[in-house]
Structure formats: C-alpha cells, structure tokens
Design an enzyme around this catalytic site. Structure first.
Site, short mmCIF file in Angstrom:
data_model
loop_
_atom_site.label_atom_id
_atom_site.label_comp_id
_atom_site.label_asym_id
_atom_site.label_seq_id
_atom_site.Cartn_x
_atom_site.Cartn_y
_atom_site.Cartn_z
N SER A 1 0.86 -1.24 -0.25
CA SER A 1 -0.02 -0.14 -0.08
C SER A 1 0.92 1.20 -0.19
CB SER A 1 -0.96 -0.05 1.08
OG SER A 1 -2.04 -0.83 1.10
N LYS B 1 0.13 3.98 -2.66
CA LYS B 1 -0.98 4.90 -2.62
C LYS B 1 -0.17 6.23 -2.51
CE LYS B 1 -4.33 1.67 -0.73
NZ LYS B 1 -4.52 0.76 0.42
N SER C 1 -5.54 3.47 4.79
CA SER C 1 -5.35 2.38 3.80
C SER C 1 -6.32 1.64 2.89
CB SER C 1 -4.22 1.36 4.36
OG SER C 1 -3.33 0.87 3.40
N LYS D 1 3.54 6.49 5.13
CA LYS D 1 2.45 5.58 4.48
C LYS D 1 2.93 4.04 4.88
CE LYS D 1 -1.30 4.02 2.78
NZ LYS D 1 -1.26 2.90 3.84
#
Length: 409
Positions: free
Chosen positions: A92, A95, A147, A248
């Site tokens: 993720s 992202k 997320s 992140k």
C-alpha cells in the site's frame, strides 16, 4: 475392506477440501492484507527521543528489513541504504503515488459516487458502499490514513475515468520523475504481477509528493472524521517517533510489512523506506534505527549561497578589466563530521572573456568533493555588465597615459 478403503478416501477428500477452503479464505479475507489502526499496546518499540547534538557517530545499523534507504528530503542525497535499488513489491505504499496523481489532477471538493467495483475490493477498506458519495478529499484521507483499497479504487475511477487509465497516469508520472525501476498495475498495491518499485525510487516519489502541502498535511494526520466515519492512522511512527510527520504503511503476502516515514528535526527532514519486514514491530524498529542513524550522523551544512561572489574573471577589450562572478544555486547538503573534515572545493573559471559582457552569462563552475566523489555542483555566472571599449575609450586611455608620463617629468 472395500468399505473401509472408501471411507478412508472419503475422509481424505473431505480433509483436503477443508484445507483448500481455509487457504482460500486466508488469501482473500485474512488479516494478511489488512492494515490495523495504531495502538501503543501492540508495540514494544523503545524510542529514545534523544536530542541530536551531532557529536555521536555510529556505524550503519543492521536491520531486519529486506531492503531499506534513508534520503535527505531537500536534495535526495542517500544517507543509508540496504539493497536499495532492487525491484520489490511495495504493497500500500503504492498509494503515495495514487494520492499525488489525484491531488494534481483532481478537484478535492468533487463529490465521488462509489462504484460496485470499488465497494467490493478486499483487504484494508473504509467500508464504502455502492452509490455512496464522499468528496475526493475525504477519500484521500480514507486511503492514506486507513489504507482503504476501496477508497483508492474510487479515487482512481473518478480522476482517471477508469482504473486502467488512472494507472497509466501513475506510470506516466513515474516516467516524468525519471524513475526506471517502478511499474504500477493497480492504484492500491495489492500483489500483482509487474507491480513494483525500489526503496530508492519509492523514496524519490515520496520526496516529490511531500513538496505538495495538501499531501504533506494528509500524511501527517493521525485521525480525521469524514462522512459517517472516524479514521485513525495505521502509521505507528506518527505516535512512536519524535519528529515523524508521515507517510504510509503497507502489507501484503509478497511485500511483507512496509513503511515509508518522514521525520523532521530542527528543519532537517529525512525520508526512510523499509520493505519486506516480518512484523509491525520489526518495521518500526528498523525505521527507527535508520532514522536515528541519519539524524545522529548527519547535519545539513550550507556550502554555498545563490549569488554568493566567488571571484573575478578578466575581460578583454572591456571598459573594465574584470567582472565579478557569483554562484547560480544554493547548495545545502547533509554531511557527517568526517565528510565535513574531508570536504574539498574546486572553482573553475574561464581565464578571459571578450567584451561586451552581459549579466548572467555562465563562465565556470564550483564543485564540492568528499574522497574524490562529487557531492554538489553549481554553475558560476557573471554578476555585472561590462561594455566593449570604443575608439573614443582607447583615445582617452592614451591621453591618460600621456598625462601621467608628463607629471613624472
């Protein structure tokens, strides 16, 4: 006997079916792909919070991450690396690119209608429902804090028209940034063939994204309230590490536990990336170790200021015999104490330039080296105008010389 063999075969078949069902359930719905919200009870990470005085130097730490890097956010200079240029699944942390492409190409106040495709995605979600409407801004918070894979798909469909076109936009952005070892197949980062990046290129994407104040604000947020939802970050470093201000988390079976962190102390901002860690604790410990190493061993030094005067260049047939020259760019780099002591500066200038001389003409360069390795460079330009001499100027020069000789007599 025949009856017993049939029963055994039946039992074995049933057993194999149960194993297959469990495996499929884990693959699709298991916690393997879900990022949990941060809770201090889940962590045993020791955080010193020790102020950085620049006096302590240490060896690069050994960390339990498959690959990692730390860079200076201002210049991109690498301060620590471990297998940092190998292509890997990035989960993720994908992202980060999804968010910056959406911010640059979308209207954050747009209402986004959630599609069935977005609402049905598995893994980490914010539980979007088909037909539900949220603003693009809210979906970005859901995507970066919680997320949400469903939020990532909804963002992609809205900004790109289709998910596939948005992924093309992501790859186009990667090319624009000069990245050669990054390829996106999805906006959310669930494992897919041909979806990868490297710690170095992921750090460079993050460095670029953090220059956008909207992105920087979102990834530094611990909690937020959006339509019908309260969001809490999955990023443990925002609470555990002094100075952390992003970015992140990520987790898939192929990628392992991943984390991109930004931290700032006394105006010195660095970005760390750890990929393929075995647990949340290990990724936090690894991140802390390499961030501490960078903060404890490096400090930013201003080596050069833009328009700083560096000397003079001789001018041929000019109304002045020379012209001052200045640096084109500022150079501020993080250096260790050892590097600072070994720093060498080389100034290379044209020996002579012809008049007329115009302001801002490149006439040389200044370079900075450590152990023979170039670490910084700026062009050098003229800082003034020097007109060309005309016949009248030469005549006045002759008269000046004649009067000086006459006085000597």
């Amino acid at each position: 006997m025949i009856y017993l063999e049939k029963n055994i075969k039946g039992i074995l078949t049933l057993f194999l079916c149960l194993i297959l069902a469990v495996n499929l359930s884990v693959r699709v719905y298991g916690d393997e792909f879900v990022e949990q919200e941060f809770s201090e009870e889940d962590f045993v990470l020791e955080v010193s919070g020790k102020p950085v005085d620049g006096d302590e130097e240490s060896k690069p730490p050994k960390i339990e991450a498959g690959a990692a890097i730390v860079i200076d956010a201002d210049t991109g200079r690498v301060l620590y690396e471990k297998d940092a240029y190998s292509r890997r699944a990035i989960a993720s942390t994908t992202k980060i690119m999804t968010a910056i492409v959406a911010i640059e190409n979308g209207n954050l106040d747009d209402k986004v209608k959630v599609s069935s495709r977005a609402a049905s995605i598995w893994g980490s979600t914010i539980k979007l429902k088909p037909g539900e409407e949220l603003t693009l801004r809210e979906l970005l918070y859901g995507m970066m804090l919680k997320s949400g894979n469903d939020a990532a798909l909804a963002v992609a469909e809205h900004v790109g028209g289709t998910v596939e076109n948005f992924v093309k936009m992501m790859n186009d952005k990667a090319k624009e940034l000069g990245l050669k070892n990054t390829s996106f197949k999805t906006p959310h980062g669930l494992d897919a063939e041909g979806h990868y990046s490297t710690p170095y290129e992921l750090a460079m994407i993050t460095r670029y994204a953090l220059q956008n104040p909207i992105f920087a604000e979102i990834v530094a947020t611990k909690s937020a309230t959006i339509t019908n939802r309260s969001l809490y970050t999955t990023n443990e470093m925002l609470s555990l590490y002094p100075g952390a201000d992003g970015v992140k988390t990520g987790y898939t079976g192929k990628a392992g536990r991943c984390l991109v962190t930004s931290a700032t102390r006394d105006g010195f901002r660095i970005i760390s990336v750890v990929l393929n860690c075995a647990s949340r604790n290990k990724r936090a410990e690894s991140s802390k170790a390499i961030l501490d190493y960078a903060f404890n061993n490096y400090r930013p030094y201003e080596l050069l200021k833009a328009n700083q005067e560096l000397g003079q260049v001789n001018v041929y047939r000019g109304k002045k015999s020379s012209v001052p020259v200045v640096a084109v760019e500022s150079i501020k780099l993080p250096l260790s104490k050892e590097e600072k002591a070994k720093l060498k500066t080389e100034l290379t200038l044209d020996e002579l330039i012809n008049a007329p001389v115009y302001k801002g003409v490149e006439v040389g360069k200044i370079e900075f080296f450590v152990d023979g390795k170039l670490i910084g460079r700026s062009a050098v330009k003229t800082a003034d105008v020097v007109p060309e001499k005309k016949y009248g100027d030469y005549f006045r020069d002759v008269l000046d010389i004649w009067f000086k000789l006459a006085r000597l007599k």
